[in-house]
Each structure stands twice: as structure tokens, then as C-alpha cells.
Enzyme design. Structure first.
Site, PDB file in Angstrom:
ATOM      1  N   HIS A 243       0.815  -1.223   0.000  1.00 51.80           N
ATOM      2  CA  HIS A 243       0.000   0.000   0.000  1.00 51.80           C
ATOM      3  C   HIS A 243       0.845   1.268   0.000  1.00 51.80           C
ATOM      4  CE1 HIS A 243      -4.038  -1.848   0.797  1.00 51.80           C
ATOM      5  NE2 HIS A 243      -3.232  -2.870   1.036  1.00 51.80           N
TER       6      HIS A 243
ATOM      7  N   ASP B 238       3.422   9.515  -0.628  1.00 51.94           N
ATOM      8  CA  ASP B 238       2.239   8.723  -0.262  1.00 51.94           C
ATOM      9  C   ASP B 238       2.046   7.646  -1.324  1.00 51.94           C
ATOM     10  OD1 ASP B 238      -0.093   8.061   1.168  1.00 51.94           O
ATOM     11  OD2 ASP B 238      -0.721  10.145   1.330  1.00 51.94           O
TER      12      ASP B 238
HETATM   13  C1  GDG Z   1      -2.161   3.737   3.312  1.00 47.72           C
HETATM   14  C2  GDG Z   1      -1.160   4.427   2.392  1.00 47.72           C
HETATM   15  C3  GDG Z   1      -2.857   4.359   0.565  1.00 47.72           C
HETATM   16  C4  GDG Z   1      -8.765   9.079   8.374  1.00 47.72           C
HETATM   17  N1  GDG Z   1      -9.180   9.666   9.502  1.00 47.72           N
HETATM   18  C5  GDG Z   1     -10.363   9.087   9.815  1.00 47.72           C
HETATM   19  C6  GDG Z   1     -10.669   8.142   8.844  1.00 47.72           C
HETATM   20  N2  GDG Z   1      -9.671   8.159   7.975  1.00 47.72           N
HETATM   21  C7  GDG Z   1      -9.625   7.325   6.766  1.00 47.72           C
HETATM   22  C8  GDG Z   1      -9.768   8.159   5.517  1.00 47.72           C
HETATM   23  C9  GDG Z   1      -9.106   7.269   4.494  1.00 47.72           C
HETATM   24  C10 GDG Z   1      -8.029   6.582   5.314  1.00 47.72           C
HETATM   25  O1  GDG Z   1      -8.358   6.721   6.691  1.00 47.72           O
HETATM   26  C11 GDG Z   1      -6.659   7.192   5.077  1.00 47.72           C
HETATM   27  O2  GDG Z   1      -6.204   6.671   3.870  1.00 47.72           O
HETATM   28  P1  GDG Z   1      -5.001   7.317   3.070  1.00 47.72           P
HETATM   29  O3  GDG Z   1      -4.903   6.621   1.776  1.00 47.72           O
HETATM   30  O4  GDG Z   1      -5.250   8.776   2.934  1.00 47.72           O
HETATM   31  O5  GDG Z   1      -3.708   7.116   3.981  1.00 47.72           O
HETATM   32  P2  GDG Z   1      -3.026   5.900   4.865  1.00 47.72           P
HETATM   33  O6  GDG Z   1      -3.781   5.621   6.094  1.00 47.72           O
HETATM   34  O7  GDG Z   1      -1.620   6.346   5.069  1.00 47.72           O
HETATM   35  O8  GDG Z   1      -3.106   4.613   3.916  1.00 47.72           O
HETATM   36  C12 GDG Z   1      -1.891   5.256   1.350  1.00 47.72           C
HETATM   37  C13 GDG Z   1      -3.724   3.544   1.499  1.00 47.72           C
HETATM   38  O9  GDG Z   1      -2.951   2.839   2.472  1.00 47.72           O
HETATM   39  C14 GDG Z   1      -4.550   2.514   0.729  1.00 47.72           C
HETATM   40  O10 GDG Z   1      -3.746   1.709  -0.055  1.00 47.72           O
HETATM   41  O11 GDG Z   1      -3.678   5.184  -0.233  1.00 47.72           O
HETATM   42  O12 GDG Z   1      -0.959   5.840   0.453  1.00 47.72           O
HETATM   43  O13 GDG Z   1      -0.261   5.251   3.144  1.00 47.72           O
HETATM   44  O14 GDG Z   1      -9.979   6.298   4.025  1.00 47.72           O
HETATM   45  O15 GDG Z   1     -11.119   8.412   5.249  1.00 47.72           O
HETATM   46  N3  GDG Z   1     -11.806   7.419   8.838  1.00 47.72           N
HETATM   47  C15 GDG Z   1     -12.663   7.632   9.859  1.00 47.72           C
HETATM   48  N4  GDG Z   1     -12.429   8.528  10.857  1.00 47.72           N
HETATM   49  C16 GDG Z   1     -11.302   9.284  10.868  1.00 47.72           C
HETATM   50  O16 GDG Z   1     -11.118  10.117  11.764  1.00 47.72           O
HETATM   51  N5  GDG Z   1     -13.815   6.938   9.900  1.00 47.72           N
END
Ligand code: GDG
Length: 492
Positions: A180, A391
């Protein structure tokens, strides 16, 4: 030999578990739910935050099968249970393993190294030893629950040794792996004292997926350089007793686009959005950032840039607000504690210098929220600011596009997010260039309606055509076709 299972079906009525075990197994460090013990001793399960769970939960709900992972509570053994139409298979971790395997090797060695070394990766032999022990435990658990010939999909950097370990235990399985986060270039990866072990671990898979083509080519280049296996185009043919082929390709991950749009258009989210706007004093422009509190997300730079826009008078704090949510994350790792203190200090300084009495210019929330509240925040964001230093993909950018109603929103996106390859119509920034970032943020906020709509229309098309279902289908179809994929004739 294999665990006893109730026969269960997914929504398509395709059986994914039999008495002999599950025919589809996801293996990830964390389960989609965390075990929480309340103050009264009551046990509760809560959806775990983060991109991996957001992405894989709908896949599991649709396909059924088993999810093997840690339940988030150290030194506790938990029995398997049913959840949302699939089986949860908890793997225990001791408190010491949480420190060494999870907080240490996974999050203080691999995570910074794989993200361009934006924080200094630490190398400790005992951390790696714990990583090996825990990876072996995950492999053994998976070997127990998977049916003969099952498809097993191992997830992410915490489990890179599992494909090889699992193949040794169960050569009958169809093994996929998806990373990821970014896979670094040779110049960085070569620092890792266990670089060969890590490559050989991944090579145990039939198919290794990366977010972007650059990850796959970095990996194949390293395999060619650091191992004796033969690399040809997008695959490595393994030499030695086990002569399988490992294919490496890009599968850019996405979201349940319709699900997010429906959530954002629900009466609950609409009401919350209105309430939020009222609480913020109904400003005429709302800038929003939502991230896990992680140093890779570029928060220091973003807050500084927004602070300067306020203090220089480019943005008027009376009718503009910057709402930044930072979801608590990895709070026991030193670098994350430092980041939290830095952001607290920075936001406090800006708000005390720029703000007057009343609502501050930067509304900073260090908390996690239910998904409907997130959707409400996406709804009210005139400009969404997503500026990671590096990212793998970044799902927040895609969620914003799915949730913001109409076409008038604007996405400011870092060139260093994997999502930048697909979301080309975003307002692109280099997050290291503060002046450049300020200019682009202002351009996004003041661009003509026609330009903003043209860009948003293209972005909405992109995320509605490339969904999480398509991502999973593509990966799993390629994995199932491993026979063909492995033929030398295909490699020519
Ligand atoms: C890794 C990779 C890749 C965040 N705060 C809350 C919440 N979230 C959810 C968001 C989103 C997820 O968490 C964050 O996803 P990201 O992709 O932005 O970042 P990472 O956590 O670092 O994810 C990344 C991902 O894996 C998938 O392959 O895209 O590059 O680093 O869905 O909405 N959800 C809730 N409450 C929060 O306060 N419910």
C-alpha cells in the site's frame, strides 16, 4: 488438517469457505476492527482507521472468506468470529512484539525508509528478529485457515516475509501480495541490512502489486541486482528448488466511490454539514485537510503555508477557515509524538497571532470521527488540501472527489502522492515549495467557475470509473491466471 468452518456465502452466492477452510483469505497486520476495552471493562469492537481497512473492507464484505490479522490488543488471545459475512481470524502479539515488530521495524524502520526517508529510519537487529517471528506466525495461521488451492492476499509492508514463508508451508496456495505504500528506489532500499531477505520474502508471491508502475520497476531492478533470479520484463523467474514465477505490476488502489457519494448525500451527512458550517460561523470559504497524524502527510508544510496566507492578509480569517483534522496514529512512536507537539505549537502560534476573539483561522482537531462526519467535512470543503511529502496513493483525495457535491470544489494535490498519476486535473503542488504551494492554494480558491468545473468533472469521471471493486477484480483475476502469467512465452 485445516480448521473447521461453517459454509458461508457472499452476496454473489459464491462459496468462499468450506469445511476444509477458506478459499479466499486476506492477511493484514491489523484486522478491520480493533478490540477496545472500556473503562468499565466492557469489550467493544471499533472500525480501525486507515487506508488499508477503508479499501479492503468492501472487498471482504462482497467476497466473504477469512481475514487474518492482529486485533490491536497486546498479550491477548481472541477466538475467531464472524463479522459482516466473513470470518475474523485474530493473530496474537505480545507487548514486546508490538514494540519491536510493529512500532519498531514496521513503523520506525520500513515506513520512513519506504517514504523517501523523510524521517530517519532506525535499524535494530532485535526489531528485525521480532519481525521475522511475527511474520512466521502470520504465515502459520494463514496456512491453518486456508483451504487447499485457496487464494491468499497478503497486505502491506508489515508482512513482506509472509509470501515466502507461506509458500514453504503451503505450495498449493495462490499467493498475492499488495504493497500500500511506495516501494523505494535502489539508492534508498540498499540501506536496509535485510534487503535480500525482504526481496526473497516478496518473491514467494505469484503476483506482487504496487500502487504505481515506479514501485514495480524499483522492485524488479533490485531483484535483478541483489538476487540470482532471472528478471524478464514484469516478472522474475526464480532459480532454485522452487521454480515459480513472480509477476510485479501496478494496481492503483481506489475507493467505494458510490458508497462514499451515497453517504455524503445522506440526510445525516447533509444535516451534519450544515451544522458544521454554522459552528464555523458560516465562512465564505472553507479549506479542509484530513490526514492521519503522520510526518509523511506534509502537515508541517501545509500549516505553515496556510498560516502565512492568513498572516500576510491574503486570506481573511473573518470569512475564511482552514479546518484540519489529524487522526491520532502510532502515538507511541517518538517521531509521531514530536510531530504532534510541532503541529500543536505551530497552530497555536498562528491562531494567537492572526485570530481575534471568536473562531480561530485554523480549526485543528486531533481526533478521529465517524465516516458520516468525514463525509460532511468533504461536503463543505471548497478547497481540499492533500499535500503529502510521499504517499503510496492517498484515498482522502479520492474520497473528497466522491463526496463533494456538484462541481465547484477544488482539490489541491501533492505531486508526491501516488494519486497524482491518476488525478491529473487536480491543482498540483510540490509541498516542499511553500511559495509555490501558497500560489496554487490561492489559484484553486479563486479560479474561474468554468475552470474549476472542468477539472472537477474530469476528476469525478476518474474516480467513478476506477473503483475499489475494479481494483480487487483486476488483481485477483491476474492472480488466478498465474499459470498464464508465469509462462516464459508471455515474457518475450
Ligand atoms: C495507506 C497508504 C494508501 C482518516 N481519519 C479518519 C478516517 N480516515 C480514513 C480516511 C481514508 C483513510 O483513513 C486514510 O487513507 P489514506 O490513503 O489517505 O492514507 P493511509 O492511512 O496512510 O493509507 C496510502 C492507502 O494505504 C490505501 O492503499 O492510499 O498511500 O499510506 O480512508 O477516510 N476514517 C474515519 N475517521 C477518521 O477520523 N472513519
Amino acid at each position: 488438517m485445516y480448521k473447521d468452518f461453517q459454509e458461508e456465502t457472499n452476496v454473489n452466492n459464491t462459496p468462499q469457505s468450506t469445511e476444509q477452510g477458506a478459499t479466499f483469505v486476506v492477511v493484514a497486520n491489523r484486522l478491520p476492527v480493533d478490540r477496545i476495552v472500556g473503562e468499565d471493562g466492557e469489550i467493544d469492537w471499533q472500525t480501525a482507521p486507515g487506508g488499508l481497512v477503508t479499501a479492503l473492507e468492501p472487498v471482504m464484505r462482497q467476497r466473504g472468506g477469512s481475514w487474518v490479522g492482529w486485533h490491536g490488543a497486546p498479550d491477548e488471545e481472541v477466538e475467531p468470529f464472524e463479522h459482516d459475512g466473513y470470518t475474523i481470524e485474530p493473530v496474537p502479539l505480545s507487548a514486546q512484539e508490538v514494540v519491536e515488530y510493529y512500532e519498531g521495524f514496521s513503523n520506525a524502520t520500513l515506513w520512513p525508509l519506504y517514504h523517501d526517508s523523510v524521517a530517519f529510519p532506525e535499524y535494530h537487529r532485535e526489531w528485525y528478529e521480532a519481525y521475522e517471528v511475527v511474520n512466521q506466525r502470520f504465515a502459520e495461521k494463514t496456512a491453518q485457515v486456508a483451504a487447499h488451492g485457496a487464494t491468499v492476499w497478503v497486505q502491506d509492508y508489515q508482512l513482506q516475509l509472509v509470501p515466502r514463508m507461506l509458500r514453504e508451508l503451503r505450495p498449493d496456495l495462490n499467493i498475492g501480495f499488495f504493497l500500500h505504500i511506495p516501494f523505494p528506489p535502489m539508492e534508498l532500499f540498499d540501506q536496509l541490512p535485510w534487503r535480500v531477505e525482504m526481496l526473497e520474502g516478496l518473491l514467494g508471491a505469484d503476483l506482487v502489486g504496487f500502487q504505481v508502475p515506479g514501485g514495480a520497476s524499483n522492485f524488479l531492478r533490485l531483484v535483478r541486482r541483489r538476487t540470482e533470479h532471472r528478471v524478464d520484463r514484469d516478472r522474475a523467474k526464480l532459480v532454485g528448488p522452487d521454480q515459480h514465477t513472480c509477476v510485479a505490476r501496478a494496481y492503483p488502489i481506489s475507493i467505494d466511490t458510490q458508497g462514499f457519494a451515497d453517504l455524503a448525500n445522506s440526510p445525516e451527512a447533509i444535516a451534519e454539514a450544515e451544522q458544521l458550517l454554522a459552528d464555523l460561523g458560516n465562512p465564505s470559504k472553507v479549506f479542509v485537510g484530513i490526514d492521519r497524524l503522520d510526518y509523511t502527510k506534509g502537515l508541517r508544510q501545509r500549516v505553515r503555508a496556510m498560516g502565512e496566507l492568513f498572516s500576510e492578509g491574503t486570506l481573511d480569517p473573518h470569512d475564511t477557515v482552514f479546518l484540519q483534522v489529524a487522526t491520532p496514529s502510532r502515538e507511541r512512536v517518538d517521531e509521531y509524538r514530536r510531530l504532534r507537539d510541532d503541529i500543536d505549537l505551530l497552530v497555536g502560534r498562528i491562531n494567537s497571532e492572526v485570530g481575534g476573539v471568536g473562531r480561530p483561522p485554523i480549526v485543528y482537531l486531533h481526533a478521529s470521527f465517524p465516516r458520516a462526519t468525514m463525509a460532511a467535512m468533504y461536503r463543505i470543503a471548497d478547497v481540499m488540501i492533500v499535500t503529502p511529502l510521499r504517499d503510496g496513493m492517498n484515498l482522502v483525495a479520492k474520497e473528497y472527489i466522491a463526496c463533494n457535491p456538484g462541481l465547484d470544489g477544488a482539490l489541491v494535490l501533492s505531486e508526491f502522492a501516488g494519486a497524482a498519476r491518476e488525478l491529473r486535473q487536480a491543482y498540483m503542488v510540490n509541498p516542499y515549495d511553500l511559495n509555490g504551494m501558497k500560489e496554487v492554494v490561492m489559484k484553486a480558491a479563486t479560479d474561474s467557475t468554468q475552470n474549476r468545473r472542468r477539472r472537477m468533472r474530469a476528476l469525478k469521471k476518474q474516480v467513478s470509473e476506477n473503483t475499489i471493486d475494479k481494483w480487487a477484480d483486476k488483481f485477483l483475476t491476474d492472480l488466478d491466471a498465474k499459470g498464464d502469467m508465469g509462462k516464459d512465452t508471455n515474457a518475450g
